[in-house]
Design an enzyme around this catalytic site. Structure first.
Site, short mmCIF file in Angstrom:
data_model
loop_
_atom_site.label_atom_id
_atom_site.label_comp_id
_atom_site.label_asym_id
_atom_site.label_seq_id
_atom_site.Cartn_x
_atom_site.Cartn_y
_atom_site.Cartn_z
N GLY A 13 8.63 -4.92 -8.78
CA GLY A 13 9.54 -3.87 -9.21
C GLY A 13 11.00 -4.28 -8.99
O GLY A 13 11.32 -4.93 -7.99
N GLN A 14 11.86 -3.83 -9.89
CA GLN A 14 13.30 -4.10 -9.75
C GLN A 14 13.90 -3.39 -8.54
O GLN A 14 14.97 -3.75 -8.06
CB GLN A 14 14.03 -3.67 -11.03
CG GLN A 14 15.48 -4.13 -11.06
CD GLN A 14 16.32 -3.32 -12.02
OE1 GLN A 14 15.95 -3.17 -13.19
NE2 GLN A 14 17.46 -2.82 -11.56
N LEU A 71 0.49 3.61 -2.25
CA LEU A 71 0.94 3.43 -3.63
C LEU A 71 1.58 4.69 -4.21
O LEU A 71 1.14 5.80 -3.93
CB LEU A 71 -0.25 3.01 -4.50
CG LEU A 71 -0.99 1.74 -4.06
CD1 LEU A 71 -2.11 1.41 -5.04
CD2 LEU A 71 -0.04 0.55 -3.91
N GLY A 74 0.81 -1.22 0.00
CA GLY A 74 0.00 0.00 0.00
C GLY A 74 0.83 1.26 0.00
O GLY A 74 2.03 1.25 -0.25
N GLY A 120 5.69 3.99 -8.92
CA GLY A 120 6.30 2.68 -9.20
C GLY A 120 5.21 1.60 -9.23
O GLY A 120 5.14 0.78 -10.15
N HIS A 121 4.33 1.63 -8.21
CA HIS A 121 3.20 0.68 -8.19
C HIS A 121 2.29 0.93 -9.39
O HIS A 121 1.79 -0.01 -10.02
CB HIS A 121 2.38 0.86 -6.91
CG HIS A 121 3.13 0.59 -5.65
ND1 HIS A 121 3.35 1.56 -4.69
CD2 HIS A 121 3.72 -0.54 -5.18
CE1 HIS A 121 4.03 1.04 -3.69
NE2 HIS A 121 4.27 -0.23 -3.95
#
Ligand code: PAF
Length: 289
Positions: free
Chosen positions: A146-147, A32, A30, A35-36
């Site tokens: 995500g990286q 957010l 959460g 990226g999210h």
């Protein structure tokens, strides 16, 4: 649609699967950010339905870490996730995920033991456990991560492979602020001066990447480039700085041309712990080609 009950989530997934829908999952804690948003938007483009999960997982926080103060705002998250194209927001309660008597955990082994694993013992056990539970509840076809949490993506890859989850892992690039700071829900902890100092992680990665591009092959030298940039900022305290093989996280003394490597950082800016990373391939020496 917002779902909080585990059985309702399972029923929704069963129905979607019987209708031959491809389900994408975006697991989050959460609060957010963009990226999210990029993970959800990509999932929405690639799948028929997207489930964004919002759960601050107590199992992955150590004693004295920020579980209690981790930022939470479900209403805001629901609005962002919907706008980005999510079909379902799954936000279960702590009691539903870990009812009294809950004891099962998942340990993925060596890949979880170094770097973050050393500095946050038990962290990846918590991550692997909650992600396996979410996979079982939602039964997705594709999982988006995500990286930014690079080691976590290796842990999830191991989990998917070892436990035979029939899931494709998609790792998407880190989304950054205009000055290079990697987006993170924890960035809200930073004061304005700390926020300015926090760009040091990105600058350190850039310094190491430039050194590698100029021909640096010695691991300790690559790490020293990152260290010296970070040490120039008085509020910054290094947890670890590492250059490693991207797939195994092994750390040879010298990298060889063609090898894919990852630069990993965990740095405290004041009381806020930030992580970042960069991937690169060791170039072939132009004089030898
Ligand atoms: O990356 C995160 O936000 C968390 O570690 C995850 C994958 C949602 C598990 O709680």
């Amino acid at each position: 649609m917002l779902i909080t009950a585990l059985d309702e989530m399972q029923r929704w997934s069963d129905t979607a699967r019987s209708a031959s829908k491809i389900i994408g999952i975006v697991p989050t804690m959460g609060y957010l950010h963009d990226g999210h948003r990029s993970l959800i938007e990509t999932a929405a483009r690639e799948c028929d339905a997207v489930v964004t999960t919002i759960f601050v997982n107590p199992l992955q926080f150590g004693a004295g870490e920020d579980y209690e103060r981790y930022p939470r705002n479900l209403e805001r998250d629901v609005a962002i996730a919907r706008d980005a194209g999510t079909t379902v927001i799954f936000a279960p309660s702590r009691q539903a995920m870990y009812p009294d008597g809950y004891t099962t955990t998942i340990d993925v082994g060596p890949i979880a033991q170094r770097f973050e694993g050393t500095h946050r013992p038990g962290h990846f056990r918590g991550v692997a456990t909650v992600v396996a539970k979410l996979f079982n509840l939602i039964k997705p076809h594709v999982a988006y991560f995500g990286q930014k949490d690079y080691q976590q993506t290796l842990v999830i890859a191991r989990l998917i492979s070892d436990l035979n989850f029939d899931i494709t892992l998609r790792v998407l690039p880190t989304v950054r602020e205009s000055d290079g700071l990697a987006m993170s829900s924890r960035n809200v902890y930073l004061s304005p001066t700390e926020r300015a100092d926090a760009t040091v992680l990105y600058r350190a990665l850039q310094a190491a990447l430039e050194a590698i591009a100029r021909g640096e092959r010695e691991r300790l030298h690559v790490e020293a480039h990152m260290r010296s940039v970070i040490e120039s900022v008085p509020t910054a305290q290094i947890d670890y700085v590492a250059a490693a093989r991207a797939e195994t996280l092994d750390q040879p003394d010298v990298f060889v041309p063609g090898e894919k490597i990852v630069l990993l950082l965990a740095v405290r800016i004041g009381s806020t712990r930030l992580i970042d990373n960069a991937l690169t391939t060791i170039p072939y020496d132009s004089s030898s080609t």
